[in-house]
Design an enzyme around this catalytic site. Sequence first.
Site, short mmCIF file in Angstrom:
data_model
loop_
_atom_site.label_atom_id
_atom_site.label_comp_id
_atom_site.label_asym_id
_atom_site.label_seq_id
_atom_site.Cartn_x
_atom_site.Cartn_y
_atom_site.Cartn_z
N SER A 138 4.00 14.65 11.80
CA SER A 138 3.51 15.73 10.73
C SER A 138 5.03 16.56 10.27
CB SER A 138 2.80 16.75 11.56
OG SER A 138 3.02 18.18 11.03
N SER A 139 5.16 16.27 9.16
CA SER A 139 6.44 16.77 8.39
C SER A 139 6.50 18.32 8.69
CB SER A 139 6.46 16.40 6.91
OG SER A 139 7.28 17.03 6.27
N ASN A 140 5.48 18.92 8.35
CA ASN A 140 5.62 20.58 8.39
C ASN A 140 5.86 21.01 9.87
OD1 ASN A 140 2.94 22.24 9.33
ND2 ASN A 140 2.39 20.28 8.33
N GLU A 175 3.09 11.35 1.06
CA GLU A 175 2.60 11.98 0.08
C GLU A 175 3.82 11.83 -1.41
OE1 GLU A 175 2.82 16.33 0.69
OE2 GLU A 175 4.00 16.59 -1.38
S1 SF4 Z 1 0.10 21.70 4.23
FE1 SF4 Z 1 -2.01 22.02 3.86
S2 SF4 Z 1 -2.18 23.43 2.08
FE2 SF4 Z 1 -0.14 22.51 2.18
S3 SF4 Z 1 -0.21 20.77 0.81
FE3 SF4 Z 1 -0.34 19.87 2.88
S4 SF4 Z 1 -2.53 19.99 3.02
FE4 SF4 Z 1 -2.38 21.26 1.29
#
Ligand code: SF4
Length: 353
Positions: free
Chosen positions: A245-247, A149
């Site tokens: 997965s960053s999040n 990203e």
């Molecule tokens: S986590 Fe989901 S909603 Fe947030 S930017 Fe990434 S794809 Fe989009």
Amino acid sequence: MKLPVPRIPGRRGRLQDIPVDGRKRVLLASPRGYCAGVDRAVIAVEKALERFGAPVYVRKQIVHNIHVVTELEAQGAIFVDEVDEVPEGAHVVFSAHGVSPAVVGAAADRGLQAIDATCPLVTKVHREAVRFARDDFEILLIGHLGHEEVEGTAGEAPDHVTIVNSPDEADTVVVRDPDKVVWLSQTTLSVDETMETVRRLRTRFPHLQDPPSDDICYATQNRQVAIKKVAKDADLVIVVGSANSSNSVRLVEVALEHGAKAAYRVDYADEVRQEWLDGVETVGVTSGASVPEVLVQQVLEELAGAGYRDVEQIRTAEEDLMFSLPKELRHDTAGRRDERALGGRTTTAGADA
Ligand code: SF4
């Protein structure tokens, strides 16, 4: 792209039900799992396969989850690192993380039929980068160096973007004109850590401009708020999500910062270890934004086998954001419009324990 060999989840029911002093329970964070952008990207690949037939090429992992990727591979998706690996004229899907204009150009040069599954919330950050670059701002892009990203966003204005990888880098980053700087960010960062980076940047550059709206997306923020509430009462937090997965990785960090005595990330239920449960009364469970709910349910089943059958859902927000399909897939070959609106299939009715 070389992917790990698909994992066949191992035998479950391995965990023993060892007594602890208090009551065994699970606090299940909500929202968790699929966000609207992931839902849209995964359906885009499925729909492209249905519409154009296999193979459909996908640049990079469509979303950062190994289970999703291997399932789509089984349906005929081929994941590649770069568009020059795609046969000329073939269909290629750009992942939810977005691509730089250089990648779009390279795909066009090869005559590829591109389907852009970039999350609209990532596209929003791209537009901000273009606009601030046009106004000759220096853009401090807070994000992880090398993340797809960040590469895509930086590629919108390479001469104007400097990546700030951590709060410490805020203390050393060099800018051309301290009066004309703006910060933007990756969508999946820790909110608290990002605010710390911004605070330190502002100490050095008092005229630092903020983005017009939050770049860290609603899904990332909501999952962090929910796990903070769970973590303060949890002896152990299990985050379902992949290592890239960053999040998901941020959720482990946030849990530890907000009171969890221990926190681990797993791709699959069979990775939960017996020793993690030693003396544990309360287990918090959540999942990253690219994780199908079925994987969370498997973790809950595994925990139930170890005596954690009492599941309470801790809900801190409702999510109803919907995106439409990428424009290339909105009409079928007969010109009929697919009006599907795609939200995050975050929780199932069955999960509302
Ligand atoms: S986590 Fe989901 S909603 Fe947030 S930017 Fe990434 S794809 Fe989009």
